[in-house]
Design an enzyme around this catalytic site. Structure first.
Site, PDB file in Angstrom:
ATOM      1  N   TYR A   1       5.547   3.761   2.977  1.00 45.68           N
ATOM      2  CA  TYR A   1       4.911   5.070   2.804  1.00 45.68           C
ATOM      3  C   TYR A   1       5.820   5.935   1.943  1.00 45.68           C
ATOM      4  O   TYR A   1       7.026   5.983   2.157  1.00 45.68           O
ATOM      5  CB  TYR A   1       4.704   5.736   4.168  1.00 45.68           C
ATOM      6  CG  TYR A   1       4.139   7.144   4.094  1.00 45.68           C
ATOM      7  CD1 TYR A   1       2.824   7.370   3.696  1.00 45.68           C
ATOM      8  CD2 TYR A   1       4.930   8.242   4.427  1.00 45.68           C
ATOM      9  CE1 TYR A   1       2.310   8.665   3.633  1.00 45.68           C
ATOM     10  CE2 TYR A   1       4.416   9.533   4.372  1.00 45.68           C
ATOM     11  CZ  TYR A   1       3.110   9.741   3.973  1.00 45.68           C
ATOM     12  OH  TYR A   1       2.600  11.009   3.909  1.00 45.68           O
TER      13      TYR A   1
ATOM     14  N   ASP B   1      13.118   4.811  -2.424  1.00 41.76           N
ATOM     15  CA  ASP B   1      12.668   5.983  -1.677  1.00 41.76           C
ATOM     16  C   ASP B   1      13.515   6.053  -0.409  1.00 41.76           C
ATOM     17  O   ASP B   1      13.241   5.365   0.572  1.00 41.76           O
ATOM     18  CB  ASP B   1      11.179   5.854  -1.350  1.00 41.76           C
ATOM     19  CG  ASP B   1      10.678   7.024  -0.513  1.00 41.76           C
ATOM     20  OD1 ASP B   1      11.510   7.870  -0.111  1.00 41.76           O
ATOM     21  OD2 ASP B   1       9.466   7.081  -0.257  1.00 41.76           O
TER      22      ASP B   1
ATOM     23  N   LYS C   1      13.974  15.009   3.951  1.00 44.26           N
ATOM     24  CA  LYS C   1      14.333  15.031   5.380  1.00 44.26           C
ATOM     25  C   LYS C   1      15.756  15.528   5.658  1.00 44.26           C
ATOM     26  O   LYS C   1      15.983  16.732   5.618  1.00 44.26           O
ATOM     27  CB  LYS C   1      14.027  13.665   6.001  1.00 44.26           C
ATOM     28  CG  LYS C   1      12.512  13.386   5.923  1.00 44.26           C
ATOM     29  CD  LYS C   1      11.994  12.240   6.754  1.00 44.26           C
ATOM     30  CE  LYS C   1      10.468  12.253   6.750  1.00 44.26           C
ATOM     31  NZ  LYS C   1       9.833  11.100   6.136  1.00 44.26           N
TER      32      LYS C   1
HETATM   33  C1  LIG Z   1       8.644  11.232   5.070  1.00 41.03           C
HETATM   34  C2  LIG Z   1       8.668  10.358   3.913  1.00 41.03           C
HETATM   35  C3  LIG Z   1       8.115  10.731   2.676  1.00 41.03           C
HETATM   36  C4  LIG Z   1       7.338  12.005   2.501  1.00 41.03           C
HETATM   37  O1  LIG Z   1       8.107  13.130   2.684  1.00 41.03           O
HETATM   38  P1  LIG Z   1       7.347  14.540   2.978  1.00 41.03           P
HETATM   39  O2  LIG Z   1       8.468  15.515   3.041  1.00 41.03           O
HETATM   40  O3  LIG Z   1       6.629  14.329   4.271  1.00 41.03           O
HETATM   41  O4  LIG Z   1       6.422  14.774   1.859  1.00 41.03           O
HETATM   42  C5  LIG Z   1       8.264   9.896   1.594  1.00 41.03           C
HETATM   43  N1  LIG Z   1       8.919   8.737   1.716  1.00 41.03           N
HETATM   44  C6  LIG Z   1       9.455   8.321   2.886  1.00 41.03           C
HETATM   45  C7  LIG Z   1      10.179   7.024   2.940  1.00 41.03           C
HETATM   46  C8  LIG Z   1       9.333   9.104   4.022  1.00 41.03           C
HETATM   47  O5  LIG Z   1       9.822   8.670   5.177  1.00 41.03           O
END
Ligand SMILES: *Cc1c(COP(=O)(O)O)cnc(C)c1O
Length: 437
Positions: free
Chosen positions: A144, A238, A266
């Protein structure tokens, strides 16, 4: 556990917010529950409007590694707010944060701050396309990357099919540029790149967290690195979840791989909305105002979020007092929970890495989308409800990670194990009754 006030708030929320929530998993739909409403958080705990207390393993989806309302962080941002909440202009702290990030992530030679993980991945993909002049992107089933159009795509079935969007509202013309490969299956990527010259980038969570925790097998990340280099494809990690979570330098430090671009979010905002993307300077120099790839943001580099991030990252630098502790407590928890599952004959597997873990109700090893997807969702639902009633808050889905904060001390681990003991004992009874029917 009485949640009367939460129930009333949820009824009121449903009239004003779709499904009562501002992000879908918060509705607890996949575990057949209703959400509780948070009044406040402190350390490892959340307190709801009915006066219930929960030991929090969601931890704002991993963002709050120092726990809730850390005293030092609260002092830092309180003083930051006195000086203004947004400038829409340059300020020194954005350089300080970038400096701290590049020291921890040397692959991020140059970077740009944004407001969420979604923005980071969206911008990184645009940049990869602009830089390479190609349209195709490769992602992995179960990874994701936020709700970016091109990334809300997984394969319908089988390997390496054309992307079919997971959501309405995404034009097929766009989704067709997204190719879906299988995590831990290098050959699934090679199969795509052999047939297509038009691939700009490969994007992945180097340690999967959004299908539950799934670790890369030996040779997978290094194989991807080699393949991308050979084909002139950009490799994007990511690390929105894993950055400053699994190690100070993220998964790329743990596995010693240098991606071309990295996305963060995060943890780097200490609970404030933030994201970042960065990487090779020659690629980043293509971003406006230097280059021809446009990207901008009114609140980007927000001084409060940036100062919160600086505070947290400086704190985390003390390896033995931070990652060392998270690692030790995570391993202790894992060993004891597996022992408990074994005693109650519950098919259970735990995948973990520093500061995050997922317990899958699955018989064998979980190492890709299919093996994770085979988990017993019903067992997870019983587990989730049982733990919540014991005052332990796990994610309302089998396919999420649980997070430790620095306030999950030995006492909290002991408390968690007590709850596992009760919940697994009960679960064993239910599973036995079911198998007799
Ligand atoms: C949480 C997350 C996202 C999205 O981040 P948001 O701040 O919710 O838009 C993208 N990539 C990964 C791996 C994530 O865990």
């Amino acid at each position: 556990m009485n949640r009367e006030k939460s129930h009333k708030l949820y009824e009121a929320a449903k009239k004003l917010l779709p499904g009562g929530v501002n992000s879908p998993v918060r509705a607890f739909a996949s575990v057949g529950e209703e959400p509780f409403y948070v009044r406040r958080g402190k350390g490892a705990y959340l307190f709801d409007v009915d006066g219930n207390k929960y030991l929090d393993y969601v931890a704002s989806w991993g963002a709050i590694i120092l726990g809730h309302a850390d005293d030092g962080l609260v002092r830092e941002i309180t003083s930051a707010i006195q000086e203004g909440t947004s400038f829409g202009a340059c300020h020194p702290y954005e350089i300080d944060l970038a400096q701290l990030i590049t020291e921890a992530f040397p692959s991020m030679e140059s970077m740009r701050l944004v407001n969420s993980g979604t923005e980071a991945t969206m911008s990184a993909i645009r940049l990869a396309r602009g830089f390479t002049g190609k349209n195709g992107i490769i992602k992995f089933r179960g990874c994701y990357h936020g709700h970016v159009d091109s990334l809300l795509v997984k394969a319908g079935s089988g390997l390496a099919t054309f992307g079919i969007p997971d959501s309405k509202g995404i034009p097929g013309d766009l989704a067709k540029h997204t190719y879906v490969a299988e995590f831990n299956r290098l050959e699934s990527v090679a199969a795509i790149t052999q047939k297509n010259e038009d691939i700009a980038c490969v994007i992945l969570e180097p340690i999967m967290g959004n299908m539950g925790v799934i670790l890369p097998e030996k040779g997978f990340l290094s194989g991807l690195r080699e393949l991308c280099t050979a084909k002139g494809i950009l490799l994007i990690f990511d690390e929105v979840m894993t950055g400053f979570r699994v190690a100070y330098g993220g998964a790329q430090f743990l596995y010693n791989i240098r991606p071309d671009l990295t996305c963060l979010g995060k943890v780097i905002g200490g609970g404030f909305p933030i994201g970042a993307f960065g990487g090779r300077k020659d690629i980043m120099d293509r971003i406006a105002p230097l280059g021809d790839v446009y990207q901008a943001g009114t609140l980007s580099g927000n001084p409060i979020a940036v100062r919160a991030g600086i505070y947290v990252i400086k704190y985390l630098k003390e390896e033995s007092a931070t990652y060392g502790l998270l690692r030790r407590r995570g391993e202790e928890l894992k060993a004891a929970v597996l022992e408990c599952a074994h005693r109650y004959e519950i098919p259970y597997t735990i995948n973990n890495v520093t500061g995050m873990f997922t317990g899958f109700f699955a018989k064998g090893e979980v190492n890709n989308y299919d093996t994770a997807n085979g988990s017993d969702r019903k067992a997870y639902e019983i587990f989730f409800k049982g733990m919540l009633n014991e005052g332990i808050f796990f994610a309302p889905s089998q396919f999420e990670a649980a997070f430790l904060t620095l306030f999950h001390t030995d006492d909290e681990i002991a408390k968690t194990l007590n709850a596992y003991e009760k919940v697994f004992r009960n679960l064993k009874g239910i599973l036995q009754t079911e198998s007799m029917q």
